[in-house]
Write a protein that holds these residues in place. Sequence first.
Motif: not given
Length: 208
Positions: A68-70, A74-78, A110-112, A126-132
Amino acid sequence: MKKITTTFLAASLLMMYSCNDGEKSTSNETTTTNMSTDSGKGMMDDQSTTTDANNAGNAAGTDNNMTMTFANEAASGGMMEVELAKLARQNGASADVKAFAKMIEEDHTKANSELKSIAASKNMTLPSELMSNHQKHIDDMMKMKGMDFDHHYIDMMVEDHNADIASFKNASANLTDEQLKAFATKTLPVLQKHLDKAKSLKEKMDKM
């Protein structure tokens, strides 16, 4: 003579009774010992089973947390990569930086999408908003324009992709989820391509 015989018979009966009593006592002690041994063995077996179950549960929990951490990072970073790339194409000055940003936007979009598809198949949210920490990069860079933006953006891309590659390498080697593990392995060469290009641009810009 008759009295002696009677006395002898009484003594014999007493001895026989005493022997039988001893055998019963020994038998009872043996049974009790066996029951105690069996009970102790049963308790040890139960404790061993409980320990094995706890260890298995802890391992599963650790694997799930790592997965889950990865996925979340990855989702937020992407998402951050795509938003920053769009910003670079608007606020940047260099044609090279804008071309780089276009590549970043296309590859990470594409990766997202691929990551979202994997998550949906597993009912993962997955998060729909960016991490802080990711949102802060965007907030800071929205105030920049021209060459200031270009230098900050490329420096940030070098730093961010170094961190991403380390994270994806760890996921590729250690995740137990086969789909996410394959995603990490597949994405690594793309991230390396981005890092190599960002380093090349940084060297070029530092000489200007």
